[in-house]
Design an enzyme around this catalytic site. Structure first.
Site, PDB file in Angstrom:
ATOM      1  N   ARG A 201      76.233  56.663  88.013  1.00  0.00           N
ATOM      2  CA  ARG A 201      77.307  56.200  88.906  1.00  0.00           C
ATOM      3  C   ARG A 201      78.109  55.066  88.283  1.00  0.00           C
ATOM      4  NH1 ARG A 201      73.015  54.839  93.535  1.00  0.00           N
ATOM      5  NH2 ARG A 201      72.083  56.663  92.547  1.00  0.00           N
TER       6      ARG A 201
ATOM      7  N   LYS B  67      61.855  55.460  82.828  1.00  0.00           N
ATOM      8  CA  LYS B  67      61.303  56.587  83.585  1.00  0.00           C
ATOM      9  C   LYS B  67      59.882  56.890  83.117  1.00  0.00           C
ATOM     10  CE  LYS B  67      65.606  59.246  84.235  1.00  0.00           C
ATOM     11  NZ  LYS B  67      65.659  59.276  85.695  1.00  0.00           N
TER      12      LYS B  67
END
Ligand code: BES
Ligand code: MN
Ligand code: ZN
Length: 466
Positions: free
Chosen positions: A322, A248
């Site tokens: 997820r 990120k």
């Protein structure tokens, strides 16, 4: 802070007496009517306050007039916000004893009064060498003592969750979460890396591989004889999300210690559940790990096998939540529960869609989703349903595996939702994306900057209402 239920708040010796004022009406306090209303034309718009000294003539040192707005627009959610406003004012003035004389409110305000007071009376100052001494210590109010006591417990669970989510990632590690889970006197099982491997949790373990922190799969069980229902609640427990090799940028990574807010919520709920002895079986589940780009990190292009045998091609290591949830869902679906509810700081897309006041909810059972939305609504959270249409799976199709983990950018919250659905089997399921609501970068309503304890109020009330 302690809330003391009394018959007559006005007769209590206190630093501040809070009285309410609806627009167009007087208060029950003569001083307030004379000076605030008549002389100074204080209207009592929602959230406005007016402070008056009493010059030693009363048992309370000051009067704080609290505007509640138009009476016909007033409701329990506004009650909570207004009390939080008043408590924050009292904190600014370092008032330690505060009494509330509330009048003309046409519903039982006990629950939301208590929630508002506790949400406002919060600071995360354990790492400050000089702490502000501004907490309110005693609150006196006319209210229903049983309801206040129930709300105090829920508020304590929220505070617990907020503290844990505010804790830096260096301390709130997967191992630390596991240790905390073992403190609640519940039947708790912690699976280490090898045990997870044996269970076939290839998706969860892949995410954990780039970090020196050992992954922990946490399963807490609250059991009763002849439960009315069995529920599993799952919380995303990424104790730090660097993005992994798809790292990120700094501005996005800055708050990623909060990526275990959902785990903190589950721990908050499980920390207090025994005190309510609900007649439901509740399983609290967290797949806890860090998402780091260490030299054994999982890579874009890797193909992972989840616990249910489905294969996943990694197209972005930053869609890690997820993957951990996939295995947690498979695990939960094998417990023979009636309902599975997962919470996760899952997608920036959900935050873009709904902002920081509302969480996204999706699921395979309309009734479960509706009941959760309604419970949230009555308890100060906002859940908004997002679709799980088949088309969202299109971009998750892989040429070489059963699916990819990331897919397209547009509709990201729903794409994540349909991904998760592939790991849900024969059970009613709801998924709540709290990416926007779990952690605030600036103060909002009753909350200061930082963790909000998102999900705690709704899940606990949902469990208690079964
Ligand atoms: N933990 C983040 C989601 C998030 C973003 C939470 C902002 C709170 C605030 C999640 O793991 C993530 O990185 N999601 C990516 C997914 C993308 C790669 C498909 C995102 O939303 O950008
Ligand atoms: Mn991520
Ligand atoms: Zn994440």
């Amino acid at each position: 802070m302690e809330i003391k239920v009394v018959q007559d708040a006005k007769s209590i010796e206190s630093d501040i007496l809070v009285v309410n004022k609806f627009e167009g009406e007087n208060t029950t306090n003569e001083l307030a009517n004379k000076y605030a209303v008549e002389q100074d034309n204080f209207k009592g718009k929602f959230g406005e306050t007016y402070l008056l000294p009493t010059y030693g003539k009363e048992v309370y040192k000051k009067v704080l007039v609290l505007g509640l707005g138009k009476k016909e627009e007033f409701n329990p959610n506004k009650m909570r916000e207004a009390v939080a406003k008043a408590v924050k004012k009292c904190m600014q003035m370092e008032a330690k004893k505060v009494s509330f004389s509330l009048d003309g409110i046409e519903f039982d305000y006990s629950e939301q009064f208590t929630m508002g007071a506790f949400i406002a009376d919060y600071a995360f100052d354990k790492y400050k060498s000089e702490k502000k001494d501004n907490k309110v210590q005693e609150v006196y109010v006319q209210a229903n003592a049983d309801i206040v006591s129930k709300a105090e417990k829920i508020a304590a669970a929220m505070t617990f969750a907020r503290n844990l989510a505010n804790e830096p990632a260096q301390f709130a590690t997967p191992t630390e979460l596991a240790n905390i889970a073992c403190d609640f006197g519940l039947d708790t099982k912690i699976y280490n890396k090898d045990e997870c491997e044996k269970m076939g949790m290839g998706a969860f373990l892949a995410v954990s591989r780039g970090s020196v922190q050992e992954p922990k799969f946490i399963h807490m069980k609250y059991q009763v004889d002849n439960p009315k229902k069995k529920i599993a609640i799952i919380g995303k427990g990424i104790t730090f999300d660097s993005g992994g090799l798809d790292i990120k940028p700094p501005s996005s990574m800055l708050t990623m210690k909060d990526d275990m807010s959902a785990a903190a919520c589950i721990l908050g709920v499980m920390s207090i559940i025994r005190e309510f002895h609900p007649q439901v079986e509740v399983h609290g589940i967290i797949a806890a790990c860090e998402n780091m780009p260490g030299c054994s990190a999982y890579k874009p292009g890797d193909i992972l096998t989840a616990m249910n045998g489905k294969t996943i091609e990694v197209d972005n290591t930053d869609a890690e939540g997820r993957l951990t949830l996939a295995d947690a869902l498979c695990y939960a679906c094998e417990l023979g529960v009636d309902e599975v509810i997962d919470l996760a700081t899952l997608t920036g897309a959900c935050m873009v869609a709904l902002g920081t006041n509302a969480a996204g909810i999706m699921g395979n059972d309309e009734d479960l989703v509706k009941r959760l939305i309604d419970t949230a609504d009555r308890n100060g959270e906002k859940y908004w349903e997002l679709p799980l249409w088949e088309e969202y799976f299109d971009s998750l199709k892989s040429d070489i595996a059963d699916m990819k983990n990331t897919g397209a950018r547009w509709g990201g919250a729903s794409i994540a939702g349909v991904f998760l659905q592939k790991f849900v089997k024969d059970v009613k399921w709801a998924h709540i994306d709290i990416a926007g609501t779990a952690y605030l970068e600036k103060p909002q309503k009753e909350f200061i900057k930082g963790a909000t304890g998102a999900g705690v109020r709704t899940l606990l009330n949902y469990i208690l209402e079964q």
